[in-house]
Write an enzyme that holds these catalytic residues in place. Structure first.
Site, mmCIF file in Angstrom:
data_model
loop_
_atom_site.group_PDB
_atom_site.id
_atom_site.type_symbol
_atom_site.label_atom_id
_atom_site.label_comp_id
_atom_site.label_asym_id
_atom_site.label_seq_id
_atom_site.Cartn_x
_atom_site.Cartn_y
_atom_site.Cartn_z
ATOM 1 N N GLU A 194 -0.959 -0.129 -5.070
ATOM 2 C CA GLU A 194 -0.700 1.058 -5.883
ATOM 3 C C GLU A 194 0.535 0.911 -6.766
ATOM 4 O O GLU A 194 0.655 1.595 -7.777
ATOM 5 C CB GLU A 194 -0.586 2.305 -4.998
ATOM 6 N N ASP A 253 -2.713 23.491 4.858
ATOM 7 C CA ASP A 253 -3.225 22.390 4.041
ATOM 8 C C ASP A 253 -3.845 22.907 2.748
ATOM 9 O O ASP A 253 -3.690 24.072 2.385
ATOM 10 C CB ASP A 253 -4.196 21.541 4.886
ATOM 11 N N ASN A 256 0.857 -1.184 0.000
ATOM 12 C CA ASN A 256 0.000 0.000 0.000
ATOM 13 C C ASN A 256 0.891 1.231 0.000
ATOM 14 O O ASN A 256 1.817 1.334 0.815
ATOM 15 C CB ASN A 256 -0.903 0.019 1.230
HETATM 16 C C1 LIG Z 1 0.568 15.782 -1.783
HETATM 17 C C2 LIG Z 1 -0.283 14.928 -0.912
HETATM 18 C C3 LIG Z 1 -0.158 14.978 0.467
HETATM 19 C C4 LIG Z 1 -0.930 14.174 1.282
HETATM 20 N N1 LIG Z 1 -0.737 14.201 2.620
HETATM 21 C C5 LIG Z 1 -1.381 13.317 3.405
HETATM 22 C C6 LIG Z 1 -1.101 13.246 4.794
HETATM 23 O O1 LIG Z 1 -0.271 13.983 5.300
HETATM 24 N N2 LIG Z 1 -1.763 12.306 5.531
HETATM 25 C C7 LIG Z 1 -2.682 11.474 4.984
HETATM 26 O O2 LIG Z 1 -3.202 10.627 5.693
HETATM 27 N N3 LIG Z 1 -2.987 11.538 3.669
HETATM 28 C C8 LIG Z 1 -2.358 12.435 2.875
HETATM 29 N N4 LIG Z 1 -2.627 12.489 1.545
HETATM 30 C C9 LIG Z 1 -3.722 11.664 1.010
HETATM 31 C C10 LIG Z 1 -3.365 10.227 0.813
HETATM 32 O O3 LIG Z 1 -2.057 10.027 0.374
HETATM 33 C C11 LIG Z 1 -4.338 9.640 -0.220
HETATM 34 O O4 LIG Z 1 -5.651 9.796 0.260
HETATM 35 C C12 LIG Z 1 -4.077 8.196 -0.516
HETATM 36 O O5 LIG Z 1 -4.823 7.834 -1.632
HETATM 37 C C13 LIG Z 1 -4.479 7.297 0.620
HETATM 38 O O6 LIG Z 1 -4.076 6.003 0.242
HETATM 39 P P1 LIG Z 1 -4.934 4.704 0.646
HETATM 40 O O7 LIG Z 1 -6.202 4.782 -0.167
HETATM 41 O O8 LIG Z 1 -4.065 3.601 0.223
HETATM 42 O O9 LIG Z 1 -5.169 4.777 2.101
HETATM 43 C C14 LIG Z 1 -1.879 13.301 0.710
HETATM 44 C C15 LIG Z 1 -2.008 13.242 -0.669
HETATM 45 C C16 LIG Z 1 -1.229 14.046 -1.471
HETATM 46 C C17 LIG Z 1 -1.373 13.921 -2.954
#
Ligand SMILES: Cc1cc2nc3c(=O)[nH]c(=O)nc-3n(C[C@H](O)[C@H](O)[C@H](O)COP(=O)(O)O)c2cc1C
Length: 428
Positions: free
Chosen positions: A201, A247, A141
């Site tokens: 992913e 954010d 993941n």
């Molecule tokens: C630039 C960027 C920063 C992000 N920062 C965070 C973060 O700090 N914490 C978080 O939980 N998700 C963050 N996200 C969102 C997750 O990476 C995103 O929702 C991801 O798809 C979650 O993966 P999952 O579906 O495998 O849980 C961020 C996404 C991006 C593109």
């Protein structure tokens, strides 16, 4: 097509899409300001005070740049990702990786990585281009997580309740992870895509790159072999303050107790490049919002087969407001499309539904549809007390709830379309 960050950047520079900043800058606010001013262009800071690595940002700061990285067009981007989601494939496992060239044990992260201080308040420094890789039952993941530097090899990591959160909860707050920073944008797009728990992913990234993604095994993790920087560490089970952070909304987020990550080893390539993302900037919005659109589109299509496109709008922080365009077949399709979009992306607060002659990505066009096709007493639907986004400063802080609204700006089926279609001068 290039398969790593540096070859992608070289191609972008040849195409005139990248600006180089030759001045010596420290990784603090003036550098962040330059990133902000760059808007939707790629910027590379060649000389960073106190560090060997240059810094790059804005790599995929727009829909056009993101589409370019996949060799597609902005209009086709969502369909390209949907096709890859339907046909994920394993990455090529290789034995050696360029990042294995340099390894530092128990690293002093702040001495090696030019961790940027983006905003002056409280002087916090954040890694923002960092992707966490964790093992799950179905594979790897990957998800983006910002990391606040706590000193030496410790970071506090923002983890919202999604897949990494679930893995941590299962392990009593502890988990071994790898972190990559500076990978091909297709890997970034895949990491930013929220799918079902079984979505690997890396397989999605490999499909987006037509099977040309190389991965190496590192302590049981599969890691993109051409990453610029790789960290190996573990969540210790401890919590520490994280924030304030600016954010997506461009406003300060609060301070929260978040999991602590301790880094045991740092790897980097020869002449490595440090990848950063400006918090609240165009790139942050593009990378957060665009990967959500395929999922929302698919869920809306279940409810309203005539859906044409879903756009998370820039003005709505690419997260809180969406426009859905539909080919309306039955009265009520507009409302149903709005409800399905709200269900598909729980952070959504407003959905504007338009007919397919309106460009959902053009804010003026959408406002024109609202001005000419929408009556608030008839076409506005408000839902109260729903769960929304923790990023919205106007939410009810006591209950963490928000109201949501659907604007159905589609032409009523009982009316003549002739009254509503835009008339443009034709040939004489
Ligand atoms: C630039 C960027 C920063 C992000 N920062 C965070 C973060 O700090 N914490 C978080 O939980 N998700 C963050 N996200 C969102 C997750 O990476 C995103 O929702 C991801 O798809 C979650 O993966 P999952 O579906 O495998 O849980 C961020 C996404 C991006 C593109």
């Amino acid at each position: 097509m290039s398969v790593d960050l540096r070859s992608y950047l070289a191609a972008a520079e040849r195409a005139g899409l990248l600006d180089r900043v030759p001045e010596l800058l420290s990784p603090a606010e003036p550098l962040a300001r330059r990133l902000h001013e760059a808007g939707e262009r790629i910027v590379r800071f060649d000389r960073v005070r106190g560090y060997a690595a240059p810094i790059v940002g804005g790599v995929v700061a727009s829909r056009a740049l993101l589409a370019r990285t996949l060799g597609t067009s902005p209009g086709e981007l969502v369909r390209t990702v949907m096709a890859a989601l339907d046909a994920t494939r394993p990455c090529r496992v290789v034995r050696d990786a360029p990042f294995l060239a340099h390894v530092v044990r128990k690293p002093d992260l702040g001495g090696i990585i030019p961790i940027v201080r983006f905003y002056p308040e409280r002087g916090r420094r954040f890694l923002t281009g960092t992707i966490v890789i964790v093992r799950t039952r179905s594979g790897m993941n990957l998800s983006f997580h910002r990391m606040m530097f706590l000193g030496r090899n410790r970071l506090s990591v923002r983890v919202v309740p999604r897949h990494l959160h679930a893995v941590l909860a299962e392990g009593g707050g502890r988990a071994e992870v790898a972190v990559v920073c500076g990978v091909h944008p297709a890997v970034e797009l895949a990491a930013a895509t929220s799918g079902p728990p079984e979505l690997d992913e890396l397989r999605l990234a490999s499909a987006l790159l037509h099977g040309r993604l190389d991965c190496v095994e590192l302590d049981g993790f599969r890691v993109p072999a051409h990453a610029e920087l790789v960290l190996r560490g573990r969540f210790t089970g401890a919590l520490a303050d994280e924030g304030p952070f600016v954010d997506l909304t461009g406003t300060y987020d609060g301070i929260r107790r978040q999991p602590v990550l301790e880094i045991a080893r740092l790897y980097h390539r020869d002449d490595w490049i440090y990848r950063t993302i400006l918090p609240g900037g165009a790139e942050h919005r593009a990378l957060m919002g665009i990967p959500q659109e395929p999922r929302i589109l698919r869920i809306v299509a279940n409810a309203v087969p005539g859906v044409v496109a879903v756009a998370l709008t820039v003005g709505g922080c690419s997260w809180l407001h969406a426009v859905v365009s539909i080919r309306k077949r039955a009265e009520g399709d507009g409302r149903n499309a709005g409800l399905a979009a709200l269900a598909a992306h729980p952070s959504l607060k407003r959905v504007t539904v338009v007919d397919d002659d309106v460009d959902p990505w053009n804010a003026d066009d959408v406002e024109w549809a609202v001005a000419t096709r929408f009556q608030p007493d008839r076409d506005l639907f408000v839902i109260t007390g729903a769960r929304g986004s923790s990023l919205d400063p106007s939410r009810d802080l006591a209950t963490e709830t928000t109201a949501k609204w659907i604007l159905d700006a589609t032409i009523p089926l009982g009316r003549s379309r002739r009254d509503f279609v835009r008339v443009v001068p034709g040939p004489v």
